[in-house]
Design an enzyme around this catalytic site. Structure first.
Site, mmCIF file in Angstrom:
data_model
loop_
_atom_site.group_PDB
_atom_site.id
_atom_site.type_symbol
_atom_site.label_atom_id
_atom_site.label_comp_id
_atom_site.label_asym_id
_atom_site.label_seq_id
_atom_site.Cartn_x
_atom_site.Cartn_y
_atom_site.Cartn_z
ATOM 1 N N SER A 103 0.857 -1.193 0.000
ATOM 2 C CA SER A 103 0.000 0.000 0.000
ATOM 3 C C SER A 103 0.887 1.235 0.000
ATOM 4 O O SER A 103 2.059 1.155 0.418
ATOM 5 C CB SER A 103 -0.850 0.002 1.276
ATOM 6 N N TYR A 105 -2.097 -0.814 10.811
ATOM 7 C CA TYR A 105 -2.354 -1.235 9.419
ATOM 8 C C TYR A 105 -1.173 -0.811 8.531
ATOM 9 O O TYR A 105 -0.629 -1.624 7.775
ATOM 10 C CB TYR A 105 -3.659 -0.621 8.896
HETATM 11 N N1 LIG Z 1 -8.730 0.064 -0.864
HETATM 12 C C1 LIG Z 1 -7.593 0.726 -0.650
HETATM 13 O O1 LIG Z 1 -7.558 1.965 -0.551
HETATM 14 C C2 LIG Z 1 -6.295 -0.020 -0.576
HETATM 15 C C3 LIG Z 1 -5.111 0.713 -0.742
HETATM 16 C C4 LIG Z 1 -3.905 0.026 -0.672
HETATM 17 C C5 LIG Z 1 -3.871 -1.327 -0.436
HETATM 18 N N2 LIG Z 1 -5.049 -2.005 -0.266
HETATM 19 C C6 LIG Z 1 -4.964 -3.442 -0.043
HETATM 20 O O2 LIG Z 1 -5.572 -4.074 -1.160
HETATM 21 C C7 LIG Z 1 -5.953 -5.405 -0.799
HETATM 22 C C8 LIG Z 1 -7.355 -5.664 -1.319
HETATM 23 O O3 LIG Z 1 -8.259 -4.793 -0.652
HETATM 24 P P1 LIG Z 1 -9.509 -4.092 -1.345
HETATM 25 O O4 LIG Z 1 -9.309 -2.619 -1.223
HETATM 26 O O5 LIG Z 1 -9.770 -4.697 -2.668
HETATM 27 O O6 LIG Z 1 -10.648 -4.441 -0.266
HETATM 28 P P2 LIG Z 1 -11.819 -5.541 -0.255
HETATM 29 O O7 LIG Z 1 -12.730 -5.305 -1.405
HETATM 30 O O8 LIG Z 1 -12.341 -5.493 1.126
HETATM 31 O O9 LIG Z 1 -11.060 -6.922 -0.526
HETATM 32 C C9 LIG Z 1 -10.403 -7.650 0.478
HETATM 33 C C10 LIG Z 1 -10.303 -9.085 0.014
HETATM 34 O O10 LIG Z 1 -9.561 -9.848 0.974
HETATM 35 C C11 LIG Z 1 -10.273 -11.022 1.276
HETATM 36 N N3 LIG Z 1 -10.005 -11.495 2.631
HETATM 37 C C12 LIG Z 1 -10.044 -10.800 3.796
HETATM 38 N N4 LIG Z 1 -9.803 -11.607 4.840
HETATM 39 C C13 LIG Z 1 -9.600 -12.856 4.326
HETATM 40 C C14 LIG Z 1 -9.313 -14.122 4.888
HETATM 41 N N5 LIG Z 1 -9.181 -14.307 6.218
HETATM 42 N N6 LIG Z 1 -9.168 -15.190 4.063
HETATM 43 C C15 LIG Z 1 -9.306 -15.046 2.714
HETATM 44 N N7 LIG Z 1 -9.577 -13.861 2.128
HETATM 45 C C16 LIG Z 1 -9.724 -12.781 2.917
HETATM 46 C C17 LIG Z 1 -11.745 -10.644 1.102
HETATM 47 O O11 LIG Z 1 -12.527 -11.781 0.789
HETATM 48 P P3 LIG Z 1 -13.550 -12.530 1.782
HETATM 49 O O12 LIG Z 1 -14.092 -11.523 2.729
HETATM 50 O O13 LIG Z 1 -14.539 -13.098 0.812
HETATM 51 O O14 LIG Z 1 -12.717 -13.578 2.427
HETATM 52 C C18 LIG Z 1 -11.662 -9.742 -0.129
HETATM 53 O O15 LIG Z 1 -11.700 -10.516 -1.304
HETATM 54 C C19 LIG Z 1 -5.792 -5.494 0.726
HETATM 55 O O16 LIG Z 1 -4.576 -6.153 1.001
HETATM 56 C C20 LIG Z 1 -5.707 -4.023 1.146
HETATM 57 O O17 LIG Z 1 -4.980 -3.856 2.342
HETATM 58 C C21 LIG Z 1 -6.256 -1.394 -0.346
#
Ligand SMILES: NC(=O)c1ccc[n+]([C@@H]2O[C@H](COP(=O)([O-])OP(=O)(O)OC[C@H]3O[C@@H](n4cnc5c(N)ncnc54)[C@H](OP(=O)(O)O)[C@@H]3O)[C@@H](O)[C@H]2O)c1
Length: 225
Positions: free
Chosen positions: A137, A149
């Site tokens: 991130s 985080y």
């Molecule tokens: N959104 C932002 O601004 C941002 C910025 C930088 C980095 N990120 C990173 O990007 C990545 C994806 O996040 P996103 O923004 O796309 O959010 P999101 O839509 O909430 O996606 C998170 C994903 O992780 C999965 N997950 C969470 N806990 C899990 C577990 N115990 N086992 C298996 N799968 C799990 C969820 O699936 P299930 O709930 O179906 O298991 C979901 O598919 C994360 O690592 C986040 O930290 C996000």
């Protein structure tokens, strides 16, 4: 362009789902894992079983994750790329006021599951001189007051750099993706003027489709505003 077999964790929504869509539309095949079987099923019916298989599991359970990776490699015959993207944030910010249970749960997915994903996929990636991609991130590249985080994403960033050196020994590549704020279900409120998950999907596809001689070590994306 070479068709790749790509396993994606955190594939049920946001960045993972958008990346799956982008890769399938570019002619690749995807193995999708997350806990939400219903959401994964919807994606599989959208993409078709030829291009997409799903493996519902909790990535913090090492034996479940090991089985997912083995099953995907067996069914597709190989793995060219693994995108370790699953992760989450916390609702109580800061260190002094932080919630230990929330930290444990977050660190388990942001750090431990990332390590399990790498450990269990490396034997398969070695066979294909493949690629490991992970979602750190912008929060893993900046100082954020008291953020646990953010610290977990610093870990992911550092691990990605170290893993790139280990994989280099056998012709493998590791790419660390560092996005700023992305409009996904990670946030309770929509973030329409920030990055869209498709922007991150484009970055992942760029890294995957780069020539093998070109090890794209990191991609740092920020919203323009
Ligand atoms: N959104 C932002 O601004 C941002 C910025 C930088 C980095 N990120 C990173 O990007 C990545 C994806 O996040 P996103 O923004 O796309 O959010 P999101 O839509 O909430 O996606 C998170 C994903 O992780 C999965 N997950 C969470 N806990 C899990 C577990 N115990 N086992 C298996 N799968 C799990 C969820 O699936 P299930 O709930 O179906 O298991 C979901 O598919 C994360 O690592 C986040 O930290 C996000």
């Amino acid at each position: 362009m070479h068709q790749k077999i790509v396993l994606i964790t955190g594939a049920s929504s946001g960045i993972g789902a958008a990346t799956a869509k982008k890769l399938v539309s570019n002619g690749h095949k995807v193995a999708l894992t997350a806990r939400s079987e219903g959401k994964l099923n919807k994606l599989m019916s959208q993409f078709g079983r030829e291009a997409c298989r799903i493996y519902p599991a909790d990535a913090t359970d090492p034996s479940a994750l090991e089985a997912v990776i083995k099953q995907a490699a067996d069914e597709f015959g190989k793995l060219d790329c693994v995108f370790a993207n699953a992760g989450k944030g916390v609702s109580t910010p800061g260190t002094e006021n932080g919630d230990i249970k929330e930290w444990q749960s977050m660190l388990n997915i942001n750090i431990n599951a990332l390590l399990y994903t790498a450990k269990f996929s490396l034997p398969y990636l070695k066979k294909t001189k493949g690629q490991f991609i992970l979602t750190s991130s912008a929060a893993g590249r900046a100082t954020l007051k008291g953020s646990i985080y953010g610290a977990s994403k610093w870990f992911a960033y550092g691990f990605g750099q170290n893993l790139a050196e280990e994989m280099k020994e056998w012709g493998g590549r590791c790419t660390t993706i560092c996005p700023g704020m992305v409009n996904t279900p990670f946030f309770d409120e929509p973030k329409e003027d920030k990055l869209q998950p498709e922007d991150v999907a484009d970055a992942v596809a760029f890294a995957i489709e780069a020539e093998h001689r070109n090890s794209v070590r990191e991609i740092y994306l920020m919203p323009t505003n």
